[in-house]
Design a protein around this motif. Structure first.
Motif, PDB file in Angstrom:
ATOM      1  N   LYS A 187       3.302   6.133   3.161  1.00 32.02           N
ATOM      2  CA  LYS A 187       2.374   6.472   4.016  1.00 32.02           C
ATOM      3  C   LYS A 187       2.779   7.586   4.978  1.00 32.02           C
ATOM      4  CE  LYS A 187      -0.181   1.837   4.488  1.00 32.02           C
ATOM      5  NZ  LYS A 187      -0.432   0.737   5.386  1.00 32.02           N
ATOM      6  N   ALA A 188       3.936   7.561   5.395  1.00 31.28           N
ATOM      7  CA  ALA A 188       4.451   8.232   6.555  1.00 31.28           C
ATOM      8  C   ALA A 188       4.562   9.805   5.645  1.00 31.28           C
ATOM      9  CB  ALA A 188       5.929   7.941   6.970  1.00 31.28           C
ATOM     10  N   ALA A 231      -4.606  11.055   7.286  1.00 26.31           N
ATOM     11  CA  ALA A 231      -4.391   9.820   7.685  1.00 26.31           C
ATOM     12  C   ALA A 231      -4.062   8.836   6.680  1.00 26.31           C
ATOM     13  CB  ALA A 231      -5.466   9.444   8.785  1.00 26.31           C
ATOM     14  N   ALA A 232      -2.967   8.030   6.900  1.00 25.31           N
ATOM     15  CA  ALA A 232      -2.950   6.926   5.706  1.00 25.31           C
ATOM     16  C   ALA A 232      -2.743   5.747   6.259  1.00 25.31           C
ATOM     17  CB  ALA A 232      -1.632   7.170   5.163  1.00 25.31           C
ATOM     18  N   ASP A 233      -3.108   5.301   7.644  1.00 23.34           N
ATOM     19  CA  ASP A 233      -3.160   3.994   7.886  1.00 23.34           C
ATOM     20  C   ASP A 233      -4.022   2.945   7.357  1.00 23.34           C
ATOM     21  OD1 ASP A 233      -2.561   5.880   9.810  1.00 23.34           O
ATOM     22  OD2 ASP A 233      -4.661   5.444  11.153  1.00 23.34           O
ATOM     23  N   ASP A 234      -5.142   3.496   6.954  1.00 24.65           N
ATOM     24  CA  ASP A 234      -6.216   2.700   5.946  1.00 24.65           C
ATOM     25  C   ASP A 234      -5.826   2.941   4.612  1.00 24.65           C
ATOM     26  OD1 ASP A 234      -6.958   5.280   6.170  1.00 24.65           O
ATOM     27  OD2 ASP A 234      -9.256   4.652   6.937  1.00 24.65           O
ATOM     28  N   ALA A 235      -4.775   3.462   4.040  1.00 27.76           N
ATOM     29  CA  ALA A 235      -4.689   3.701   2.613  1.00 27.76           C
ATOM     30  C   ALA A 235      -4.618   2.255   1.933  1.00 27.76           C
ATOM     31  CB  ALA A 235      -3.174   4.260   2.442  1.00 27.76           C
ATOM     32  N   GLU A 283       1.122  11.464   5.522  1.00 31.78           N
ATOM     33  CA  GLU A 283       0.743  11.909   6.809  1.00 31.78           C
ATOM     34  C   GLU A 283       1.619  13.192   6.980  1.00 31.78           C
ATOM     35  OE1 GLU A 283       0.874   8.853   9.476  1.00 31.78           O
ATOM     36  OE2 GLU A 283      -0.840   7.995   8.812  1.00 31.78           O
ATOM     37  N   ASP A 326       5.490   1.544   3.549  1.00 32.68           N
ATOM     38  CA  ASP A 326       5.494   2.367   4.707  1.00 32.68           C
ATOM     39  C   ASP A 326       5.944   3.612   4.778  1.00 32.68           C
ATOM     40  OD1 ASP A 326       4.177   0.152   5.627  1.00 32.68           O
ATOM     41  OD2 ASP A 326       6.217  -0.863   6.227  1.00 32.68           O
TER      42      ASP A 326
END
Length: 609
Positions: A151-152, A161-165, A155, A148
């Protein structure tokens, strides 16, 4: 069933980009294994890294490609062309050509380490090529993994955008199907016109002892087949294609390569310098109107001399360098002689890692013991006007060839812009290191608990031992990436090292006037410890022109000539000592200092300031 490669919608061309050691070669292994490119028995770790040195160091030196077949969730079979690119800054041009051959990229980020300097550099190159980028967070099964947080970071720092990484672990085989599905779903198919004149990009080339030069190409428009006469637009040469194929990763011969496809050709070419990365290949009878944009000649950045420790190995070194050149057109060399080291070669490299790799390959593959002189960069020297010639500019690769200072108007040195990522607690020491190396701070920002520094630095200060110092100061946590930003004028001088009043050409170097004394004193002190004592006193001096800036003296080996005088008048002892002194003086005039090869190797070793 193999995919119908005439249907462009069923092709996906993608590369894997990442920082060193974030797991891209391991991910490539898993993708090959999952799609059945190789059976478990044929599989080896880092299958695309075919040099021992690549496997040991965990780095990719040559870009590799492989064609895979994958049946996606919609039941259709897709052809996936995967390009495994080098991550190191020295090979940035190879990365840019590999990326130009693709439509998308998998951005692999280590779940424990997060975004690093080279991740950023390669991502920006990918964005410049309008790629669709799929973030893959690798090594999620590590105890220290923080997906997590990473991911941040993706971004915040990169702006993706890394929500769907895709969360994966290449080593354990977690998330491999998801990666393949993301490639099919999110990376666009290539575009191309089969009926247009042939236009193909030369992505890479290497020498094969059986096939000659093997050329990796990406076809943009038209098609290429066996028996076709092709022309290299930048090289201006014409060749007859005698083999067309693809790697799966074993070689597979094909009747032709069409638009959007990546594969290889051979054309009985014996000299790799004819096949320049980024060149455009077209048909001789029906040529393309204009070449593809982005081609440039690769220029060496760092130069140093390579000499055999044993002079009898010179012919062996010459043969070995010629053989290495067959596989690496970016490596240049010319013969040079040194009064101290004998015959050798002045070699040009893309950067320090490239230098280290070539040196190590010569040592390992060809069993050579080498002495490497201190690396230097390319200086531009503007000479003052003379009546016959007027003003002129020369490029200087070897400090020993520096013209007379009276003829020099100005000297320009190459500068770089460096991006450094470092944990907060080491920031002060890194700032001091950059200041000491004449750095100019451009920017300092914070991302999470890490600082991002942008500095302009002279390349001369970086090639010496900057990277080693950066890693040791930060205990290995700092990451570093750079690109050149041109030449700038500097107050540079040639520092010569004199041993017994004789200049040693192999030890001369170009330094900034402000740091000349420190560098000279360090070199003299080191040589004092390395040169064995002789029967006469040896002065070691560092000099700029006729001015000595540092000196050390090696004391003479003395025989105790007064040992036979038992008692008696003091004048007898004085007479014997005076006689010895005269002999030493005469010996120093005619005696020559033997500097052992180990002393040269130790004196020239970088990183021991």
């Amino acid at each position: 069933m193999a995919a119908d490669v005439t249907d462009l919608s069923k092709i996906r061309n993608f590369s894997i980009i990442a920082h060193i050691d974030h797991g891209k070669s391991t991910l490539a292994d898993r993708l090959i294994q999952r799609t059945g490119g190789l059976t478990d028995r044929e599989m080896s770790s880092q299958v695309l890294d075919n040099m021992d040195i690549e496997k040991e160091r965990g780095i990719t030196i040559k870009a590799q490609t492989v064609r895979l077949e994958w049946t996606a969730a919609d039941g259709e079979t897709y052809t996936l062309n995967l390009m495994d690119t080098p991550g190191h800054v020295d090979f940035a041009y190879e990365v840019s050509r590999s990326l130009a051959a693709c439509e998308g990229a998998l951005l692999v980020v280590d779940a424990a380490q997060g975004v690093e300097a080279q991740t950023l550099a390669n991502v920006y190159q990918s964005i410049e090529h309008d790629h669709e980028i799929v973030p893959v967070i690798n090594k999620i099964d590590l105890p220290s993994a923080e997906p997590d947080k990473v991911k941040a970071e993706i971004e915040d720092i990169i702006g993706l955008a890394a929500d769907d990484a895709v969360l994966a672990s290449a080593k354990s085989g977690i998330g491999i199907d998801e990666v393949l599905q993301a490639v099919v779903d999110r990376i666009p198919p290539p575009k191309g016109d089969r009926d247009a004149p042939l236009k193909a990009m030369l992505v890479d080339s290497w020498y094969d002892p059986y096939l000659g030069v093997v050329i990796l190409i990406r076809v943009i428009d038209g098609s290429i087949r066996k028996g076709q006469m092709v022309k290299f637009m930048a090289g201006g040469t014409q060749h007859l294609v005698d083999r067309v194929g693809a790697f799966r990763p074993k070689i597979e011969n094909l009747p032709e390569l069409g638009p959007g496809e990546i594969g290889f050709i051979t054309a009985q070419i014996k000299d790799i310098s004819q096949t320049r990365v980024g060149d455009t290949i077209t048909d001789v009878k029906r040529p393309a109107p204009a070449p593809l944009a982005g081609f440039k000649e690769v220029q060496p950045v760092v130069f140093c001399g390579l000499f055999p420790v044993d002079a009898a190995d010179f012919e062996k070194l010459r043969d070995s360098i010629h053989k290495l050149r067959l596989n690496d057109a970016s490596f240049s060399f010319e013969m040079e002689t040194s009064a101290a080291l004998g015959f050798g070669f002045r070699c040009g490299f893309l950067g320090l890692l490239h230098l280290e790799i070539i040196q190590e390959r010569l040592t390992r593959e060809y069993d050579l013991d080498l002495i490497t002189t201190a690396p230097s960069v390319v200086y531009k020297i503007h000479l003052s006007k003379s009546k016959e010639e007027g003003a002129k500019t020369i490029e200087l690769h070897n400090p020993a060839d520096m013209p007379d200072p009276n003829r020099i108007d100005t000297i320009e040195e190459p500068w770089i812009e460096a991006t450094i990522y470092v944990p907060d607690e080491y920031l002060g020491a890194i700032l001091k290191l950059c200041q000491d190396r004449r750095g100019i701070q451009k920017d300092l920002t914070y991302v999470g608990g890490r600082a991002q520094l942008r500095y302009e630095l002279p390349l001369n200060e970086v090639v010496f031992d900057f990277y080693d110092r950066l890693k040791s100061i930060s205990r290995g946590y700092a990451s570093f990436d750079y690109h050149q930003i041109g030449h700038r004028e500097g107050d540079l001088v040639k520092m010569s090292i004199l041993v017994n009043a004789e200049p040693v050409d192999a030890l001369s170097m170009i330094v900034h006037r402000a740091s000349a004394e420190t560098r000279g004193r360090g070199m003299c002190e080191r040589l004092k410890d390395l040169i064995p004592r002789h029967l006469f006193k040896i002065p070691i001096q560092a000099a700029i022109g006729g001015k000595v800036i540092a000196r050390e003296t090696i004391a003479a080996l003395r025989k105790d000539v007064t040992a036979k005088c038992y008692g008696g008048d003091i004048s007898r002892k004085k007479k014997l000592l005076e006689k010895q002194k005269e002999g030493k003086k005469r010996m120093r005039e005619y005696g020559s200092v033997q500097i052992p090869q180990e002393a040269f190797i130790a004196a020239l070793r970088m990183g021991e300031e």
